[in-house]
Design a protein around this motif. Structure first.
Motif, PDB file in Angstrom:
ATOM      1  N   GLN A  98      19.201   3.877  20.017  1.00  0.00           N
ATOM      2  CA  GLN A  98      18.880   3.757  18.594  1.00  0.00           C
ATOM      3  C   GLN A  98      17.383   3.673  18.347  1.00  0.00           C
ATOM      4  OE1 GLN A  98      17.720   1.395  16.261  1.00  0.00           O
ATOM      5  NE2 GLN A  98      18.556   2.446  14.475  1.00  0.00           N
ATOM      6  N   TRP A 156      24.494   4.776  12.431  1.00  0.00           N
ATOM      7  CA  TRP A 156      23.645   4.630  13.625  1.00  0.00           C
ATOM      8  C   TRP A 156      22.625   3.496  13.483  1.00  0.00           C
ATOM      9  CZ3 TRP A 156      18.944   4.991  11.558  1.00  0.00           C
ATOM     10  CH2 TRP A 156      18.772   5.808  10.434  1.00  0.00           C
ATOM     11  N   THR A 185      24.757   7.275  18.145  1.00  0.00           N
ATOM     12  CA  THR A 185      24.778   5.984  18.849  1.00  0.00           C
ATOM     13  C   THR A 185      26.182   5.581  19.320  1.00  0.00           C
ATOM     14  OG1 THR A 185      24.974   4.969  16.657  1.00  0.00           O
ATOM     15  CG2 THR A 185      22.753   5.018  17.620  1.00  0.00           C
TER      16      THR A 185
END
Ligand code: SIN
Length: 486
Positions: A98, A156, A185
């Protein structure tokens, strides 16, 4: 890949359906936003596997709902304990995929786990009601029951916490879930499934499919078996999902976009407002739905506040790779996000905004946007009308309390708002007048599992966390008992 975990078996790259790890020839690349390198390839699922996941969740539902609240509570608590035991590994995975700084990633793992702990406790408090009857031979009783299979679609920006915030109340209520995490993610979602399995949560109760929204989304929205869909993401996508869910009249909870005002009144404690603004604006490099989007400053303190803010950013915030311990702000999720922030800033500058700090492209990597302050912003400019989702503070000025409220409410969304004042009368007037679901009063950090998170207007519906957080996963059943002899 340079991800060093104490327990490497936590890194999962297969989908999790009916308690099985499912691989596929088709894969999705997971990219580290800092280096641009692929850190993992995750099995890509399509319509067929999503349907299998729904069927697994349906089959598991009967067994899961039949467990006592105490049994479900214990399994959730064990899952919470395992997450906290592996907090560091989960944070490393989160930062790698991330980009957020490690200190925030650790914070997110704990924040997300807190929802599991909270709902493990709340599971035991799903009380019903008895209601005074209209005639002597009747009794009215209400019980609460799980809605059934729940689809969870998550973003995400908080790949761990947004999932636990949905799965935990669902499971506590007795529902089972099919989750579609963001393709950017997926690793943070899959590791949660691995730990749920280790905690003993039975097969089929949690299912995770990773893949394209256009393939997985319609299967979830069209399925009559899925009785509720919960989504965190943009208002635009949320509207489409609600429309698609209308075909089967599913319950929906939508945690959508915001355009948070941060109002600094003339009597505010300015150093404390700076602290609140740094936290609410630059957390996760501006990529949260509750991030400050517009800073409204009383004209009498506008220049002073601007200088204090620029000084604080220069002295305290450092942009760079998330895993570097000196860094406070990581990259944006991808180049598309960076370009979108740049476009909003550039267009606003064309319309008269001034760059007081940042604003240039940075040479740290393709996904970085500099920590930026814009002055002379008006509420009509793109940085004020749209959710920037980047590290840009846009400063507007106002002259009266009424004007501040009018500007703050002049938006189609209403998730979070913040204001700073020492005047108790103003605290109540402004707090009540702001059309937002969450208000930070002399406070920039408002998220925690004990409080209800959610918005009004086009910021969505439903509340996550708190004593209200299970309501969306429960149906009320009214039972009328007649024939009671007198
Ligand atoms: C979000 O950005 O959607 C969630 C932010 C939070 O939980 O604080």
């Amino acid at each position: 890949m340079d991800l060093k975990l104490s327990d490497p078996s936590l890194l999962k790259t297969s989908a999790y359906i009916d308690g099985q790890w499912i691989s596929s020839d088709k894969t999705l690349d997971v990219i580290d936003p800092h280096s641009g390198r692929c850190i993992a390839q995750v099995a890509k699922m399509g319509a067929e596997q999503t349907q299998q996941a729904i069927e697994a969740a349906e089959a598991a539902f009967e067994l899961w709902r039949a467990k006592t609240a105490k049994e479900r509570s214990k399994l959730l608590r064990d899952w919470f304990n395992l997450i906290m035991q592996h907090e560091e590994d989960l944070a490393q995975i989160l930062t790698a995929e991330q980009g957020k700084v490690l200190v925030e990633a650790r914070g997110e793992i704990a924040y997300g786990a807190n929802y599991i702990e909270w709902f493990a406790e709340e599971a035991k408090r799903v009380y019903g009601d008895t209601i005074p009857e209209p005639s002597a031979d009747k009794r009215i009783v209400c019980i609460k029951q799980p809605v059934g299979v729940v689809a969870c679609i998550t973003p995400w920006n908080f790949p761990s916490a947004m999932l636990t915030r949905k799965i935990a109340p669902a499971l506590a209520a007795g529902c089972t879930v099919v989750c579609k995490p963001a393709s950017e993610t997926p690793l943070s979602a899959l590791v949660l499934a691995e730990l749920a399995e280790r905690a003993g949560i039975p097969a089929g109760v949690i299912n995770i499919v990773v893949g394209s929204s256009s393939e997985i989304g319609p299967v979830l929205t069209d399925s009559p078996t899925v009785r509720k869909l919960t989504f965190t993401g943009s208002t635009e996508v949320g509207k489409k999902l609600v429309a698609a869910c209308a075909k089967t009249l599913k319950k929906t909870s939508m945690e959508l976009g915001g355009n948070a005002p941060f109002i600094v009144f003339a009597d505010a404690n300015l150093p404390s407002a700076i602290e609140g603004l740094l936290a609410s604006k630059y957390r996760n490099s501006g990529q949260t739905c509750v991030c400050t989007n517009r800073v409204l400053i009383h004209q009498s303190v506008y220049d002073e506040f601007t200088q204090l803010l620029i000084k604080a950013i220069k002295e305290r915030l450092v942009l760079g790779p998330g895993k570097d311990s000196k860094v406070t702000n990581g990259p944006l999720i991808n180049t598309k996000a960076r370009d979108s922030v740049a476009a909003l800033v550039n267009e606003s500058v064309k319309q008269g905004a001034t760059i007081a700090l940042g604003g240039d492209t940075d040479n740290l990597g393709d996904c970085f946007y500099p920590l930026t302050v814009l002055t002379d912003v008006t509420n009509e400019m793109p940085v004020a009308c749209e959710e920037v989702f980047g590290p840009v503070a846009s400063l507007l000025s106002f002259s009266t309390e009424e004007e501040a409220i009018q500007i703050a409410n002049d938006t189609n969304v209403g998730l979070a708002a913040y204001f700073y004042t020492r005047d108790i009368g103003r605290v109540w007037r402004v707090g009540e007048a702001l059309e937002y679901g969450i208000i930070g009063i002399n406070e920039g950090i408002i998220s925690n599992e004990m409080a209800p998170f959610g918005g009004v207007k086009e910021s969505g519906s439903g509340r996550e966390g708190s004593k209200y957080g299970m309501d969306d996963y429960l149906e009320i059943k009214y039972m009328c008992m007649g024939g009671i002899d007198q």
